[in-house]
Design a protein around this motif. Structure first.
Motif, PDB file in Angstrom:
ATOM      1  N   LEU A 223      37.769  42.228  58.457  1.00  0.00           N
ATOM      2  CA  LEU A 223      36.552  42.887  59.088  1.00  0.00           C
ATOM      3  C   LEU A 223      35.270  42.449  58.161  1.00  0.00           C
ATOM      4  CD1 LEU A 223      38.114  46.261  59.644  1.00  0.00           C
ATOM      5  CD2 LEU A 223      37.677  44.536  61.325  1.00  0.00           C
ATOM      6  N   ARG A 224      34.182  42.511  58.798  1.00  0.00           N
ATOM      7  CA  ARG A 224      32.905  42.473  57.999  1.00  0.00           C
ATOM      8  C   ARG A 224      32.899  43.496  57.131  1.00  0.00           C
ATOM      9  NH1 ARG A 224      29.135  38.971  59.681  1.00  0.00           N
ATOM     10  NH2 ARG A 224      27.515  40.042  59.452  1.00  0.00           N
ATOM     11  N   PRO A 225      32.110  43.300  56.240  1.00  0.00           N
ATOM     12  CA  PRO A 225      31.982  44.185  54.942  1.00  0.00           C
ATOM     13  C   PRO A 225      31.081  45.355  55.306  1.00  0.00           C
ATOM     14  CG  PRO A 225      31.371  42.035  53.994  1.00  0.00           C
ATOM     15  CD  PRO A 225      31.446  41.963  55.518  1.00  0.00           C
ATOM     16  N   ASN A 226      30.521  45.417  56.549  1.00  0.00           N
ATOM     17  CA  ASN A 226      29.401  46.530  56.943  1.00  0.00           C
ATOM     18  C   ASN A 226      30.379  47.329  57.971  1.00  0.00           C
ATOM     19  OD1 ASN A 226      29.344  44.656  59.197  1.00  0.00           O
ATOM     20  ND2 ASN A 226      27.336  44.448  58.897  1.00  0.00           N
ATOM     21  N   VAL A 227      31.702  47.237  58.064  1.00  0.00           N
ATOM     22  CA  VAL A 227      32.442  48.143  58.807  1.00  0.00           C
ATOM     23  C   VAL A 227      32.845  49.271  57.869  1.00  0.00           C
ATOM     24  CG1 VAL A 227      34.493  48.339  60.368  1.00  0.00           C
ATOM     25  CG2 VAL A 227      33.284  46.240  60.438  1.00  0.00           C
ATOM     26  N   PRO A 228      32.690  50.349  58.162  1.00  0.00           N
ATOM     27  CA  PRO A 228      32.664  51.483  57.277  1.00  0.00           C
ATOM     28  C   PRO A 228      34.331  51.807  57.000  1.00  0.00           C
ATOM     29  CG  PRO A 228      32.133  52.304  59.475  1.00  0.00           C
ATOM     30  CD  PRO A 228      31.884  51.014  59.512  1.00  0.00           C
ATOM     31  N   PRO A 229      34.499  52.432  56.091  1.00  0.00           N
ATOM     32  CA  PRO A 229      35.944  53.055  55.672  1.00  0.00           C
ATOM     33  C   PRO A 229      36.547  54.206  56.494  1.00  0.00           C
ATOM     34  CG  PRO A 229      34.584  53.515  53.897  1.00  0.00           C
ATOM     35  CD  PRO A 229      33.855  52.932  54.980  1.00  0.00           C
ATOM     36  N   ILE A 230      36.380  54.075  57.851  1.00  0.00           N
ATOM     37  CA  ILE A 230      36.839  55.199  58.548  1.00  0.00           C
ATOM     38  C   ILE A 230      37.969  54.559  59.376  1.00  0.00           C
ATOM     39  CG2 ILE A 230      36.153  56.684  60.724  1.00  0.00           C
ATOM     40  CD1 ILE A 230      33.388  56.258  59.727  1.00  0.00           C
ATOM     41  N   ALA A 231      38.982  55.356  59.434  1.00  0.00           N
ATOM     42  CA  ALA A 231      40.316  54.582  60.004  1.00  0.00           C
ATOM     43  C   ALA A 231      40.115  54.473  61.525  1.00  0.00           C
ATOM     44  CB  ALA A 231      41.451  55.689  59.728  1.00  0.00           C
ATOM     45  N   ARG A 232      39.671  55.286  62.236  1.00  0.00           N
ATOM     46  CA  ARG A 232      39.525  55.234  63.653  1.00  0.00           C
ATOM     47  C   ARG A 232      38.676  53.862  64.102  1.00  0.00           C
ATOM     48  NH1 ARG A 232      35.140  56.074  66.384  1.00  0.00           N
ATOM     49  NH2 ARG A 232      34.127  57.472  64.641  1.00  0.00           N
ATOM     50  N   VAL A 233      37.541  53.736  63.160  1.00  0.00           N
ATOM     51  CA  VAL A 233      36.804  52.603  63.591  1.00  0.00           C
ATOM     52  C   VAL A 233      37.183  51.260  63.124  1.00  0.00           C
ATOM     53  CG1 VAL A 233      34.558  51.564  62.735  1.00  0.00           C
ATOM     54  CG2 VAL A 233      34.466  53.872  63.108  1.00  0.00           C
ATOM     55  N   ARG A 234      38.046  51.389  62.183  1.00  0.00           N
ATOM     56  CA  ARG A 234      38.780  49.949  61.577  1.00  0.00           C
ATOM     57  C   ARG A 234      39.912  49.565  62.452  1.00  0.00           C
ATOM     58  NH1 ARG A 234      36.572  48.771  56.625  1.00  0.00           N
ATOM     59  NH2 ARG A 234      38.262  47.240  55.929  1.00  0.00           N
ATOM     60  N   GLU A 235      40.647  50.479  63.206  1.00  0.00           N
ATOM     61  CA  GLU A 235      41.884  50.343  63.749  1.00  0.00           C
ATOM     62  C   GLU A 235      41.270  49.768  65.162  1.00  0.00           C
ATOM     63  OE1 GLU A 235      45.572  52.618  65.846  1.00  0.00           O
ATOM     64  OE2 GLU A 235      44.463  53.537  64.381  1.00  0.00           O
ATOM     65  N   GLU A 236      40.360  50.394  65.477  1.00  0.00           N
ATOM     66  CA  GLU A 236      39.792  49.968  66.958  1.00  0.00           C
ATOM     67  C   GLU A 236      39.158  48.581  66.649  1.00  0.00           C
ATOM     68  OE1 GLU A 236      36.513  51.179  70.615  1.00  0.00           O
ATOM     69  OE2 GLU A 236      37.114  52.650  69.065  1.00  0.00           O
ATOM     70  N   ALA A 237      38.370  48.357  65.836  1.00  0.00           N
ATOM     71  CA  ALA A 237      37.795  46.833  65.563  1.00  0.00           C
ATOM     72  C   ALA A 237      38.729  45.966  65.268  1.00  0.00           C
ATOM     73  CB  ALA A 237      36.956  47.102  64.231  1.00  0.00           C
ATOM     74  N   ARG A 238      39.809  46.179  64.498  1.00  0.00           N
ATOM     75  CA  ARG A 238      40.885  45.059  64.597  1.00  0.00           C
ATOM     76  C   ARG A 238      41.789  44.822  65.678  1.00  0.00           C
ATOM     77  NH1 ARG A 238      42.197  47.339  59.076  1.00  0.00           N
ATOM     78  NH2 ARG A 238      41.558  45.643  57.569  1.00  0.00           N
ATOM     79  N   THR A 239      41.817  45.976  66.413  1.00  0.00           N
ATOM     80  CA  THR A 239      42.571  45.685  67.790  1.00  0.00           C
ATOM     81  C   THR A 239      41.768  44.926  68.806  1.00  0.00           C
ATOM     82  OG1 THR A 239      43.891  47.615  67.304  1.00  0.00           O
ATOM     83  CG2 THR A 239      43.698  46.771  69.750  1.00  0.00           C
ATOM     84  N   ASN A 240      40.601  45.428  69.032  1.00  0.00           N
ATOM     85  CA  ASN A 240      39.640  44.453  69.646  1.00  0.00           C
ATOM     86  C   ASN A 240      39.461  43.061  69.394  1.00  0.00           C
ATOM     87  OD1 ASN A 240      39.388  46.840  71.188  1.00  0.00           O
ATOM     88  ND2 ASN A 240      37.368  47.494  70.464  1.00  0.00           N
ATOM     89  N   LEU A 241      39.123  42.981  68.059  1.00  0.00           N
ATOM     90  CA  LEU A 241      38.782  41.553  67.291  1.00  0.00           C
ATOM     91  C   LEU A 241      39.946  40.480  67.658  1.00  0.00           C
ATOM     92  CD1 LEU A 241      36.729  42.432  64.358  1.00  0.00           C
ATOM     93  CD2 LEU A 241      35.964  40.994  66.116  1.00  0.00           C
ATOM     94  N   ALA A 242      41.286  41.086  67.543  1.00  0.00           N
ATOM     95  CA  ALA A 242      42.327  40.099  67.890  1.00  0.00           C
ATOM     96  C   ALA A 242      42.327  39.465  69.247  1.00  0.00           C
ATOM     97  CB  ALA A 242      43.851  40.837  67.807  1.00  0.00           C
ATOM     98  N   GLY A 243      41.978  40.151  70.317  1.00  0.00           N
ATOM     99  CA  GLY A 243      41.743  39.627  71.598  1.00  0.00           C
ATOM    100  C   GLY A 243      40.506  38.947  71.725  1.00  0.00           C
ATOM    101  N   TYR A 244      39.439  39.259  70.977  1.00  0.00           N
ATOM    102  CA  TYR A 244      38.137  38.636  71.052  1.00  0.00           C
ATOM    103  C   TYR A 244      38.140  37.556  70.349  1.00  0.00           C
ATOM    104  CZ  TYR A 244      32.822  38.621  70.128  1.00  0.00           C
ATOM    105  OH  TYR A 244      31.629  38.530  69.963  1.00  0.00           O
ATOM    106  N   TYR A 245      38.834  37.149  69.390  1.00  0.00           N
ATOM    107  CA  TYR A 245      38.899  35.899  68.947  1.00  0.00           C
ATOM    108  C   TYR A 245      39.970  34.905  69.588  1.00  0.00           C
ATOM    109  CZ  TYR A 245      36.802  37.263  64.252  1.00  0.00           C
ATOM    110  OH  TYR A 245      35.917  37.943  63.369  1.00  0.00           O
ATOM    111  N   ALA A 246      40.733  35.534  70.082  1.00  0.00           N
ATOM    112  CA  ALA A 246      41.645  34.547  71.259  1.00  0.00           C
ATOM    113  C   ALA A 246      40.817  34.242  72.474  1.00  0.00           C
ATOM    114  CB  ALA A 246      42.536  35.408  71.695  1.00  0.00           C
ATOM    115  N   MET A 247      39.884  35.195  72.765  1.00  0.00           N
ATOM    116  CA  MET A 247      39.123  34.777  74.096  1.00  0.00           C
ATOM    117  C   MET A 247      38.031  33.655  73.713  1.00  0.00           C
ATOM    118  SD  MET A 247      38.182  38.528  75.428  1.00  0.00           S
ATOM    119  CE  MET A 247      37.733  38.039  77.484  1.00  0.00           C
ATOM    120  N   ILE A 248      37.438  33.608  72.551  1.00  0.00           N
ATOM    121  CA  ILE A 248      36.591  32.776  71.895  1.00  0.00           C
ATOM    122  C   ILE A 248      37.166  31.323  71.657  1.00  0.00           C
ATOM    123  CG2 ILE A 248      35.153  31.952  69.889  1.00  0.00           C
ATOM    124  CD1 ILE A 248      34.592  35.124  69.585  1.00  0.00           C
TER     125      ILE A 248
END
Length: 453
Positions: A223-248
């Motif tokens: 994750l980028r350094p400006n993603v806050p240490p909030i479990a909900r936010v980081r979990e959603e970001a990681r899940t979404n980014l896995a598909g996002y990078y695959a699409m790219i």
């Protein structure tokens, strides 16, 4: 206007652009999560605008500006607003210059609203397809394995479901169009062409074919350094980014297919390839998701002008120009050697690729204008209008009506962690940036109540 006879020495131009592809998500921009060899090669052999941005990070307004070179408040001011039928586009200009013009993919400029049903079934009538002579597309679609395209008119109209993954199938259509242009060139009947491939990827839902998705898991995402240490936010970001990078990576692979098709059609030495995105995606940075925000992850986009031909004085390397969404059409016309019409408000940056053009004599601005004219009201979006600027010397300032909101020195704070908008030590700089923003509002005929200081 009468159609001018085409000249064989005029170049072709193609646009390949995705949706919500943030500039940070490229191998050549240092993101270790993603491999983009074809985009990286295009940048290595062309000009990489590494500070390009989307001045209104939302699909419809940005697309209106891409087509017209006009700011959203003069064209498409908000989401699900229709491109005015009387508004000429870049396709009209190039049609009049003897170009063939073609559009494939997501349109999202016909004003279809979500409460009217499924946009994939909406038919954009021929008179509202931006003047493109060849058009196969759809208004909007958020289901990449269930994409419907339409085109033609009257007895020749068609509407059908693509048989596979959306980006792959649109690329198939685009490659066939290139093959046909190559056959025309061989016959001696070819004309220069301007063709657009508008892909939905990597817009959510974040999913891709298995061969690409299998390379990415949420646990492996950095994750980028400006993603806050909030479990909900980081979990959603990681899940979404896995598909996002695959699409790219899938989009990157399809760009490679397009370049191979150009070579096979003997068009690679005659064609400028312009790769970019309409806007970015927050993916948890500052606790935000998706778009409509003025932070770097939402406004910064990839922008590369490439192509095989290194002669005719073409420049390669990195450009630090603040190329904005309204600049894409004028820059494209500059690449074609076509005069930019007065109704376009953007700047021609073609001289960064073709130095002999010298920007067609236009002075480049010292900043770029940012806007949210009509907020969407959607979740994960800023629900108030805002205006802002990014300057050549690396400052960003954004305000709501009557009150400052954000102010960053991007040189020392690229992740925007220290907001100086209400720090009295920076009152002088804030006043300077406010002055620049006021000038943009006046210059573009916009209307917005700025803070007093």
């Amino acid at each position: 206007m009468s159609v001018k006879s085409a000249t064989n020495d005029r170049p072709n131009v193609i646009w390949v652009f995705g949706d919500q592809h943030r500039a940070q998500a490229l191998g050549c921009n240092g993101d270790g999560n993603v491999h983009t060899p074809n985009i990286d090669n295009l940048a290595a052999g062309g000009v990489h605008f590494n500070r390009a941005l989307s001045g209104f990070p939302l699909c419809c307004p940005t697309r209106g500006s891409l087509m017209t070179g006009r700011y959203p408040h003069h064209c498409v001011p908000g989401h699900e607003h229709r491109l005015p039928e009387e508004q000429p586009t870049i396709a009209h200009v190039l049609n009049d210059e003897g170009y063939e013009t073609a559009y494939f993919g997501k349109w999202h400029l016909d004003g279809f609203r979500e409460n009217q049903g499924r946009a994939a079934y909406h038919i954009v009538p021929p008179e509202r397809r931006g003047g493109f002579r060849h058009w196969i597309g759809y208004e909007n679609n958020n289901s990449p394995w269930d994409c419907w395209v339409h085109g033609g008119a009257g007895e020749d109209a068609f509407h059908y479901r693509l048989p596979g993954f959306e980006t792959d199938e649109l690329t198939n259509l685009f490659v066939e169009y290139i093959r046909e242009r190559g056959e025309e060139k061989k016959s001696g009947a070819g004309r220069p062409f301007f063709a657009v491939l508008s892909a939905q990827a990597p817009h959510n839902p974040y999913m891709a074919p298995e061969v690409f998705r299998g390379k990415h898991t949420s646990g492996s995402v950095e994750l980028r350094p400006n993603v806050p240490p909030i479990a909900r936010v980081r979990e959603e970001a990681r899940t979404n980014l896995a598909g996002y990078y695959a699409m790219i990576e899938n989009l990157d692979w399809n760009l490679g297919r397009i370049r191979e098709a150009l070579s096979a059609a003997d068009l690679d030495l005659d064609t400028h390839v312009v790769f970019f995105s309409d806007h970015g995606d927050m993916h948890g940075s500052h606790g935000q998701f998706h778009k409509t925000s003025p932070w770097e992850e939402a406004i910064r986009v990839p922008f590369v002008i490439g192509g095989e031909r290194p002669f005719y004085g073409r420049t390669t390397g990195v450009s630090r120009a603040l190329l904005n969404h309204v600049d894409v059409a004028p820059t494209t016309l500059g690449l074609c050697g076509v005069a930019v019409p007065e109704w376009m408000e953007g700047t021609d940056y073609s001289s960064h690729r073709l130095p002999d053009r010298a920007g067609n004599g236009a002075e480049e601005p010292d900043s770029a204008y940012l806007q949210s004219v009509v907020p969407t009201g959607h979740g994960h979006s800023v629900d108030k209008p805002w205006r802002g600027i990014v300057t050549n010397d690396g400052w960003k300032y954004v305000c709501f009506e009557g009150v400052s909101w954000l102010m960053f020195d991007l040189n020392e704070d690229p992740y925007e962690l220290a907001n100086m908008a209400h720090n009295s030590l920076y009152a002088g700089k804030r006043a300077e940036l406010l002055g620049k923003l006021k000038a943009w509002i006046e210059r573009t005929g916009d209307s917005f109540a700025l803070p007093e200081q």
